[in-house]
Write an enzyme that holds these catalytic residues in place. Sequence first.
Site, PDB file in Angstrom:
ATOM      1  N   VAL A 147      11.322 -12.779 -48.200  1.00 36.98           N
ATOM      2  CA  VAL A 147      12.231 -13.574 -48.785  1.00 36.98           C
ATOM      3  C   VAL A 147      11.587 -15.109 -48.889  1.00 36.98           C
ATOM      4  O   VAL A 147      11.690 -16.414 -49.072  1.00 36.98           O
ATOM      5  CB  VAL A 147      12.961 -14.310 -47.375  1.00 36.98           C
ATOM      6  CG1 VAL A 147      13.518 -12.962 -47.133  1.00 36.98           C
ATOM      7  CG2 VAL A 147      12.092 -13.817 -45.970  1.00 36.98           C
ATOM      8  N   ASN A 152      19.192 -13.002 -42.363  1.00 37.94           N
ATOM      9  CA  ASN A 152      18.716 -12.283 -41.782  1.00 37.94           C
ATOM     10  C   ASN A 152      17.630 -12.502 -41.631  1.00 37.94           C
ATOM     11  O   ASN A 152      16.333 -11.694 -40.325  1.00 37.94           O
ATOM     12  CB  ASN A 152      19.630 -10.698 -41.529  1.00 37.94           C
ATOM     13  CG  ASN A 152      19.265  -9.793 -39.858  1.00 37.94           C
ATOM     14  OD1 ASN A 152      19.272 -10.053 -38.925  1.00 37.94           O
ATOM     15  ND2 ASN A 152      18.905  -8.297 -40.651  1.00 37.94           N
ATOM     16  N   TYR A 203       8.159 -18.295 -32.577  1.00 41.97           N
ATOM     17  CA  TYR A 203       9.506 -17.833 -33.102  1.00 41.97           C
ATOM     18  C   TYR A 203      10.167 -18.767 -32.095  1.00 41.97           C
ATOM     19  O   TYR A 203      11.369 -18.943 -33.133  1.00 41.97           O
ATOM     20  CB  TYR A 203       8.930 -16.586 -32.348  1.00 41.97           C
ATOM     21  CG  TYR A 203      10.268 -15.674 -31.653  1.00 41.97           C
ATOM     22  CD1 TYR A 203      10.375 -15.194 -33.485  1.00 41.97           C
ATOM     23  CD2 TYR A 203      11.512 -15.960 -30.853  1.00 41.97           C
ATOM     24  CE1 TYR A 203      11.955 -14.277 -33.852  1.00 41.97           C
ATOM     25  CE2 TYR A 203      12.631 -15.102 -31.464  1.00 41.97           C
ATOM     26  CZ  TYR A 203      12.667 -14.548 -32.859  1.00 41.97           C
ATOM     27  OH  TYR A 203      14.223 -13.829 -32.114  1.00 41.97           O
ATOM     28  N   LYS A 256      13.059 -20.735 -34.671  1.00 40.85           N
ATOM     29  CA  LYS A 256      14.421 -20.373 -34.720  1.00 40.85           C
ATOM     30  C   LYS A 256      15.337 -21.154 -34.294  1.00 40.85           C
ATOM     31  O   LYS A 256      16.132 -21.522 -34.181  1.00 40.85           O
ATOM     32  CB  LYS A 256      14.386 -19.806 -33.657  1.00 40.85           C
ATOM     33  CG  LYS A 256      14.172 -18.067 -33.638  1.00 40.85           C
ATOM     34  CD  LYS A 256      14.786 -17.227 -34.998  1.00 40.85           C
ATOM     35  CE  LYS A 256      15.048 -15.631 -35.899  1.00 40.85           C
ATOM     36  NZ  LYS A 256      15.596 -15.470 -36.830  1.00 40.85           N
ATOM     37  N   ILE A 291      18.345  -7.507 -27.788  1.00 47.38           N
ATOM     38  CA  ILE A 291      19.219  -6.209 -28.860  1.00 47.38           C
ATOM     39  C   ILE A 291      18.421  -5.369 -28.953  1.00 47.38           C
ATOM     40  O   ILE A 291      17.365  -5.174 -28.860  1.00 47.38           O
ATOM     41  CB  ILE A 291      19.883  -7.309 -30.230  1.00 47.38           C
ATOM     42  CG1 ILE A 291      20.471  -8.805 -30.312  1.00 47.38           C
ATOM     43  CG2 ILE A 291      20.368  -6.124 -30.685  1.00 47.38           C
ATOM     44  CD1 ILE A 291      22.108  -8.379 -28.950  1.00 47.38           C
ATOM     45  N   THR A 322      17.172  -2.843 -30.827  1.00 45.53           N
ATOM     46  CA  THR A 322      16.766  -3.073 -32.219  1.00 45.53           C
ATOM     47  C   THR A 322      15.866  -1.495 -32.564  1.00 45.53           C
ATOM     48  O   THR A 322      14.821  -2.193 -31.065  1.00 45.53           O
ATOM     49  CB  THR A 322      16.817  -4.082 -33.009  1.00 45.53           C
ATOM     50  OG1 THR A 322      15.836  -5.026 -32.565  1.00 45.53           O
ATOM     51  CG2 THR A 322      18.566  -4.191 -32.529  1.00 45.53           C
TER      52      THR A 322
END
Length: 272
Positions: free
Chosen positions: A56, A82, A150, A154, A185, A187
């Site tokens: 990306v 995402n 981060y 974000k 989350i 994951t």
Amino acid sequence: MRRLEGRVAIVTGGASGIGLACVNRLTEEGALVVSTDLQLPTGGDHIAALHLVHDVRTEDQWIDVVGTTIQRFGRLDILVNNAGITSTEPIEDVSLENWENILAVNLTGTMLGCKHAIRAMRENPGGPRGSIVNISSMAGFVGLAQSAGYNATKGGVRLLTKSVAVRCAGEYRNIRCNSLHPGAIDTPIHERRLSSAPDRDVARAAMDALQPVGRMGTAEEMAACVAFLASDDASFVTGIELVADGGWLADGGTTRLPPTVTTTRTADGAAT
């Protein structure tokens, strides 16, 4: 429910975590989904119509991904930005290389996705129409001591989303852009960090206990939020921050983080 019947979606970072859950949920809702990631997925859990290798950070690859999608399916209705990476470096220890890389993936990658998706969506048969969902984080709202890069990216995604939403509302009317802000989350990224703790079960129990709802969230719960924002159920929703964090921000929970858990608290599962 098949709210997305006949629509075409791109999900970046679709090989695992929240991205994979989005691929599956959007497909179940009727969309044709193009899943992109740095590597092609393995195993039988990926039900996308098409998988593409995609960095990306690179504009040429964005042009190729969107162009291939249009060539194969004739339109683009949904983009889920995402793909992302996490960082656990406090500001005094951040290397320039790591700083520039997290900016390139999390923020520049999201910008490039918005840019080229809008160019495609404005040419859709029947007129401009589409929904962009940018995966941000609760770290787009609060500072985390170990996550300067981060936090910066974000937070940037959060305000980039608003700029895109206002531009599209005024110029194209029916192209929407919203951000989703997951909390902790469950994951693969988060699991790797928990597994590196001296006692994985104790670390997991501590993370669950820190959530006001008493548990970490699931990738499928995040995908359900994405499906709503992508659908006509959200036709009057643009420029919002949909927070899905089990009540963490409402409770001010970041102030309760013990030092041993701090570095695991930044993951929202968005790596593609």
